[in-house]
Write an enzyme that holds these catalytic residues in place. Sequence first.
Site, PDB file in Angstrom:
ATOM      1  N   SER A  53       0.831  -1.197   0.000  1.00 23.92           N
ATOM      2  CA  SER A  53       0.000   0.000   0.000  1.00 23.92           C
ATOM      3  C   SER A  53       0.874   1.259   0.000  1.00 23.92           C
ATOM      4  CB  SER A  53      -0.969  -0.037   1.180  1.00 23.92           C
ATOM      5  OG  SER A  53      -2.254   0.370   0.782  1.00 23.92           O
ATOM      6  N   LYS A 105     -20.513  19.047   5.923  1.00 27.18           N
ATOM      7  CA  LYS A 105     -19.536  19.364   6.959  1.00 27.18           C
ATOM      8  C   LYS A 105     -19.484  18.335   8.070  1.00 27.18           C
ATOM      9  CE  LYS A 105     -16.363  21.932   8.732  1.00 27.18           C
ATOM     10  NZ  LYS A 105     -15.052  21.986   8.081  1.00 27.18           N
TER      11      LYS A 105
END
Length: 241
Positions: A53, A105
């Site tokens: 990764s 948000k």
Amino acid sequence: MKQAQTSPDVTGLLLVVDSPGGGVTGGERLHEAVSRFAAVKPVVVSMGDMGASAAYMLSVPAQHIVALPSTLTGSIGVIFQRPDVSVGLGRLGIGVDAITSGAMKDQTDPTSTLTPEGRQMLQGLVNDLFGQFVSMVASGRHMSEEKVRSLADGRAYTGKQAVALGLVDELGDEDVARLWLRKRLNIGNASYPVLPLISDRTRSWYLWPGRKALLKGLLGGAFSSAIDREGLDGAVAILQL
């Protein structure tokens, strides 16, 4: 690495990688640092147990990657974990109201319910970061992005598999990596010391070679793994086992 890149005493870099990955931004910064170094001096990577990764991300700018047959590498992908504790809080009779400036948000807040629109927004972030990762691999390994994407469903590969797929160049250990570097620099049997960029005296206690064994012995494997990942925030590129 910046100092070594310009130092006349440094002729190349042996990068020893043994990690399941980590934060995307950290991997990106290391990728760029290795890329800048590799533009002026040769870099060879030697992978240990894992080079997966984000750890693979930072390895791909090297001119040569060496892995053990059993090394776990690849795992090209991004994961963003977004816990949702709102249901559990509701069972406890606790409600949380978020006053936001926009509908998205609070969508990373684990006390808020993830909406379909919020999921789509977060998926867009992951897709964009994944695209950046794919581009890095394509550039470093001289592959088409289509080829990289065909290999990048998040799975890990053994070193043996990775060589056949073009993700790794050669099977071997650190000695094999050093030999490649000597040949690249046309160094024969002359003394060729490989010195650490950071001395042992400057390392933090948790970077000591025996730290994992110590933590696992004292705290258990799961807890030591949590310490290893402490500080990872936001999207991560990591092989989870």
